[in-house]
Design a protein around this motif. Structure first.
Motif, PDB file in Angstrom:
ATOM      1  N   GLY A  47      -8.648  -0.788   0.427  1.00  0.00           N
ATOM      2  CA  GLY A  47      -7.369  -0.431   1.034  1.00  0.00           C
ATOM      3  C   GLY A  47      -6.213  -0.490   0.055  1.00  0.00           C
ATOM      4  O   GLY A  47      -5.061  -0.688   0.453  1.00  0.00           O
ATOM      5  N   ARG A  48      -6.497  -0.292  -1.234  1.00  0.00           N
ATOM      6  CA  ARG A  48      -5.453  -0.381  -2.260  1.00  0.00           C
ATOM      7  C   ARG A  48      -5.244   0.950  -2.978  1.00  0.00           C
ATOM      8  O   ARG A  48      -4.757   1.001  -4.096  1.00  0.00           O
ATOM      9  CB  ARG A  48      -5.808  -1.483  -3.270  1.00  0.00           C
ATOM     10  N   GLY A  49      -5.626   2.030  -2.322  1.00  0.00           N
ATOM     11  CA  GLY A  49      -5.421   3.345  -2.903  1.00  0.00           C
ATOM     12  C   GLY A  49      -3.978   3.797  -2.776  1.00  0.00           C
ATOM     13  O   GLY A  49      -3.100   3.024  -2.382  1.00  0.00           O
ATOM     14  N   PRO A  50      -3.696   5.051  -3.120  1.00  0.00           N
ATOM     15  CA  PRO A  50      -2.335   5.570  -3.008  1.00  0.00           C
ATOM     16  C   PRO A  50      -1.779   5.416  -1.594  1.00  0.00           C
ATOM     17  O   PRO A  50      -2.500   5.577  -0.612  1.00  0.00           O
ATOM     18  CB  PRO A  50      -2.492   7.051  -3.385  1.00  0.00           C
ATOM     19  N   GLN A  51      -0.507   5.106  -1.506  1.00  0.00           N
ATOM     20  CA  GLN A  51       0.160   4.958  -0.209  1.00  0.00           C
ATOM     21  C   GLN A  51       0.375   6.324   0.428  1.00  0.00           C
ATOM     22  O   GLN A  51       0.828   7.261  -0.224  1.00  0.00           O
ATOM     23  CB  GLN A  51       1.499   4.269  -0.395  1.00  0.00           C
ATOM     24  N   ALA A  52       0.047   6.435   1.715  1.00  0.00           N
ATOM     25  CA  ALA A  52       0.325   7.674   2.439  1.00  0.00           C
ATOM     26  C   ALA A  52       1.823   7.790   2.671  1.00  0.00           C
ATOM     27  O   ALA A  52       2.471   6.817   3.076  1.00  0.00           O
ATOM     28  CB  ALA A  52      -0.420   7.684   3.758  1.00  0.00           C
ATOM     29  N   VAL A  53       2.384   8.954   2.384  1.00  0.00           N
ATOM     30  CA  VAL A  53       3.821   9.152   2.537  1.00  0.00           C
ATOM     31  C   VAL A  53       4.080  10.450   3.288  1.00  0.00           C
ATOM     32  O   VAL A  53       3.229  11.340   3.352  1.00  0.00           O
ATOM     33  CB  VAL A  53       4.542   9.197   1.172  1.00  0.00           C
ATOM     34  N   THR A  54       5.274  10.555   3.861  1.00  0.00           N
ATOM     35  CA  THR A  54       5.736  11.770   4.520  1.00  0.00           C
ATOM     36  C   THR A  54       7.142  12.069   4.026  1.00  0.00           C
ATOM     37  O   THR A  54       7.719  11.305   3.252  1.00  0.00           O
ATOM     38  CB  THR A  54       5.760  11.606   6.051  1.00  0.00           C
TER      39      THR A  54
END
Length: 257
Positions: free
Chosen positions: A118-125
């Protein structure tokens, strides 16, 4: 047959098979997704607490530093196999995928940083609020001479332009190098409020012996890098090209994420 495939076939034939690992991996993925949903919080609006003053930052040739100091290279990028005990995330990954700690840290291992840890790229909008964006600049075959200045600025959707940031702080960028600068915002901004980016070049001679400095700015990438996670790259790469005394400004529209 690739080493990756041979290793996978060997694991399938053993009592500690990669198939068994896949079942463990699936369970970890489900746990990660459930935990991520529980931890998700609403994004603040544009009136969040102001960020620190604008300040450039050169952090060398790689920005993907997660676990780099303990594992030999960042676990967000491919590389040599890493020790299973160098990071708690690596331990979890190598429990289900020992290839990553015995053969190579390949793209599968990099993906497992997200799916297992759970340390991958942060989901953003477009509504995600940020107080800074990092800018990765790749220099080509003509360097940026020390003393010259490369400035970056973002333009807002309403037409206003944010203050310039020195992307190099007067330092040189060698041929074929990658450098990173941080552009901070005060107040914070939503990603959707950013509509353009301008690179401005000042290579004027700093003494009587110099000529105007030319610079090959091959590529600019934008990303955010929350603590403890891999970088989230934003938008498409920008290719300013050759900056000279006759061409001092290169601009592009941006659409984040």
């Amino acid at each position: 047959m690739s080493d990756r495939l041979e290793h996978t076939m060997d694991n399938l034939a053993s009592s500690t098979s990669r198939h068994d690992g896949s079942l463990k991996l699936a369970a970890l993925v489900l746990a990660s997704l459930v935990g991520g949903c529980a931890a998700e919080a609403a994004s603040p609006d544009d009136e969040t607490e102001p960020a620190a003053d604008v300040s450039p930052e050169d952090i060398g040739e790689t920005e993907q530093a997660l676990a780099e100091s303990t594992c030999g290279h960042s676990i967000c990028e491919t590389g040599a196999a890493v020790p299973a005990t160098c990071d708690s995330c690596v331990t979890s990954i190598c429990d289900v995928d020992p290839f990553c700690c015995t053969n190579a840290w390949d793209s599968v291992c990099v993906n497992e940083v997200a799916t297992v840890c759970g340390r991958g790229p942060q989901a953003v909008t477009s509504s995600t609020v940020v107080s800074s964006i990092k800018v990765r600049i790749r220099t080509g075959g003509d360097d940026l001479r020390g003393g010259s200045q490369a400035y970056g600025s973002f333009q807002l959707a309403n037409g206003a332009s944010l203050p310039q940031t020195s992307l190099n702080g007067g330092a040189g960028f060698p041929n074929n190098s990658v450098k990173v600068a941080t552009m901070s915002f005060s107040p914070s901004r939503t990603l959707g409020s950013l509509a353009g980016f301008t690179l401005e070049w000042d290579g004027a001679p700093r003494n009587v012996f110099d000529s105007y400095d030319n610079w090959n700015a091959d590529e600019v990438r934008f990303f955010i890098e929350p603590a403890g996670r891999c970088p989230t790259f934003l938008g498409a790469p920008f290719t300013p090209g050759r900056m000279t005394g006759a061409r001092t400004i290169a601009s592009t529209s941006v659409r984040f994420p």
